[in-house]
Design an enzyme around this catalytic site. Structure first.
Site: not given
Ligand code: GDP
Ligand code: IMO
Ligand code: MG
Length: 433
Positions: A13, A16, A40-41, A223
């Site tokens: 999270d 990416k 979840g991206h 991840q």
């Molecule tokens: P990922 O799994 O690495 O793609 O990240 P996620 O989408 O799960 O979580 C990142 C969250 O931070 C999302 O809601 C993005 O929209 C948000 N985000 C990403 N970059 C920035 C930033 O520079 N500032 C803020 N405020 N939010 C950001």
């Molecule tokens: P993105 O791509 C954050 C965590 C779960 C748990 C562990 C194992 O959005 O960064 P799993 O279901 O993979 O067997 O769970 O990994 N986890 C993540 N945490 N971002 C993710 O993906 C994750 N995918 C799995 O919360 O701790």
């Molecule tokens: Mg994510």
């Protein structure tokens, strides 16, 4: 060489999706190489929010080829839903390709993931319960079902019969869950097969050809480093390798075709699920990060644990993936703190100071963070696009991080929106000045 890997440098999270979407504008292909719909991206463009789970974050550009590589695990029903949702929103999916070698998450994998977590009770991992672990288990045990099996109904039933012979015993006897009929499972999966058939391809060949033709290829990690099954905080990890090396095995291209590794790190740290987290905060500062950063999981909606930036873990991530540059996201979330802290080293239970990430989990579990405090800044930097417009304290924070891990920071996130970023052109100009 035009291959770039984007990896999460923390516990997932990191942002990416946003970074890949941004770079995809100048790329020809985006490929996922591990993980599944545990990811979840999020991509935010104008008033539109896209939450992608398996579909690569290049999909919003109609000319970009989007590959779901052999190293991923794919829930056929989940992918069909994701495709249908995007389709309904007018996203062009003609560039999507699914590796015939990608393993499929079957209903029994999801059941087993949930049941295993329940059984672990207070020792549970906190998985996303999407069936990721059990699917990778079957891949290694050589009883997995692959995307190509959807193209051959006879083979599919045969493989399901073999897999379910043992699985039904476990479902029934160990967990008291219903046994599954291979014919019924096959029928359900074949309904998805019709939808997925046009996307199934030899993606390793496609990627190699693209790279040799000089096309720009982005490998999108899911991840993060600390969730890596070999190098992360085992057993509180996912069941794949999110580090850069896995881009090769998970997509079928050789390491010599990759020359750039972008590590994505938040300006602080978050983690969802269980497991150790030295810089975790259980105070006002942590709650402020949670609220200002809206730190709730994209996939499960769970609240993310928050803490100060951990430079020991970040250096470890840089080392494991050979990170050549860093994208520092969510700097805007840190506005308004009187002081901002970074963890420079760990102190073990025995009082030893560590600057390298400890390999022994007992040592790691006992580590406490040693912080360096820096001045905070009050100015709202949301949407800031020039380095020069950042307050001096924010610039110093960025420089401290870059100096400590010895890698340039070439992107700084200042908001959720696609263009709320200080980008590399800006930063390289700043470095030259
Ligand atoms: P990922 O799994 O690495 O793609 O990240 P996620 O989408 O799960 O979580 C990142 C969250 O931070 C999302 O809601 C993005 O929209 C948000 N985000 C990403 N970059 C920035 C930033 O520079 N500032 C803020 N405020 N939010 C950001
Ligand atoms: P993105 O791509 C954050 C965590 C779960 C748990 C562990 C194992 O959005 O960064 P799993 O279901 O993979 O067997 O769970 O990994 N986890 C993540 N945490 N971002 C993710 O993906 C994750 N995918 C799995 O919360 O701790
Ligand atoms: Mg994510």
């Amino acid at each position: 060489m035009p291959g770039t890997v984007v990896v999460g440098a923390q516990w997932g999270d990191e942002g990416k999706g946003k970074v890949v979407d941004l770079l995809a504008e100048r790329s020809d292909v985006v490929a996922r190489f591990q993980g599944g719909n545990n990811a979840g991206h999020t991509i935010v463009t104008g008033d539109q929010v896209y939450r992608l789970h398996v579909v690569p974050s290049g999909i919003l550009y109609p000319d970009t080829l989007c590959v779901v590589g052999n190293g991923t695990v794919v829930d056929p029903g989940g992918l069909c839903e994701e495709i249908d949702e995007l389709d309904a929103r007018g996203v062009d999916l003609s560039g999507l390709r699914l590796s015939g070698n990608a393993h499929l998450i079957m209903p029994y994998h999801v059941m087993l993931d949930g049941a295993a977590e329940m059984r672990l009770g207070r020792f549970s991992i906190g998985t996303t319960r999407r069936g990721i672990g059990p699917c990778y288990q079957d891949k290694a045990a050589r009883v997995g079902i692959r995307a190509q099996d959807l193209l051959d109904p006879k083979i599919l039933v045969r493989k399901l019969e073999v897999a379910l012979e043992a699985k039904n015993e476990i479902l029934d006897r160990l967990f008291g869950l219903p046994r599954l009929d291979p014919e019924v499972v096959a029928e359900q999966q074949l309904a998805h097969a019709e939808r997925l058939r046009p996307f199934i391809a030899d993606t390793a060949l496609l990627l190699d050809t693209a790279l040799r033709d000089g096309k720009q290829v982005l490998f999108e990690g899911a991840q993060g480093t600390m969730l890596d099954i070999d190098h992360g905080t085992y057993p509180f990890v996912t069941s794949s390798n999110p580090i850069a090396g896995a881009a090769c095995t998970g997509s079928g291209v050789g390491p010599t075709l990759i020359d750039r590794v972008l590590g994505v790190s938040k300006a602080y740290v978050t983690r969802v699920g269980e497991g150790p987290f030295p810089t975790e905060l259980d105070d006002e500062d942590g709650r402020r990060m949670l609220e200002r950063g809206n730190e709730f999981g994209t996939t499960t909606g769970r609240q993310r644990r928050c803490g100060w930036l951990d430079l020991v873990a970040l250096r470890y991530a840089v080392r494991l993936s050979g990170v050549t540059e860093i994208a520092l996201t969510k700097l805007d979330v840190l506005s308004g703190f009187k002081q901002v802290k970074v963890c420079e080293a760990y102190e073990t239970r025995e009082g030893e100071r560590l600057v390298e990430f400890p390999y022994h989990q007992t040592v790691f579990h006992g580590c406490r963070p040693l912080y360096r405090s820096l001045s905070g800044w009050d100015d709202d930097i949301s949407g800031c696009r020039r380095l020069a417009d950042l307050p001096a304290a924010a610039r110093e924070y960025v420089e401290t991080i870059s100096g400590a891990v010895d890698v340039p920071i070439t992107l700084i996130g200042t908001g959720q929106g696609r263009h709320e970023v200080i980008d590399e052109v800006e930063l390289s100009a700043a470095r030259r000045a």
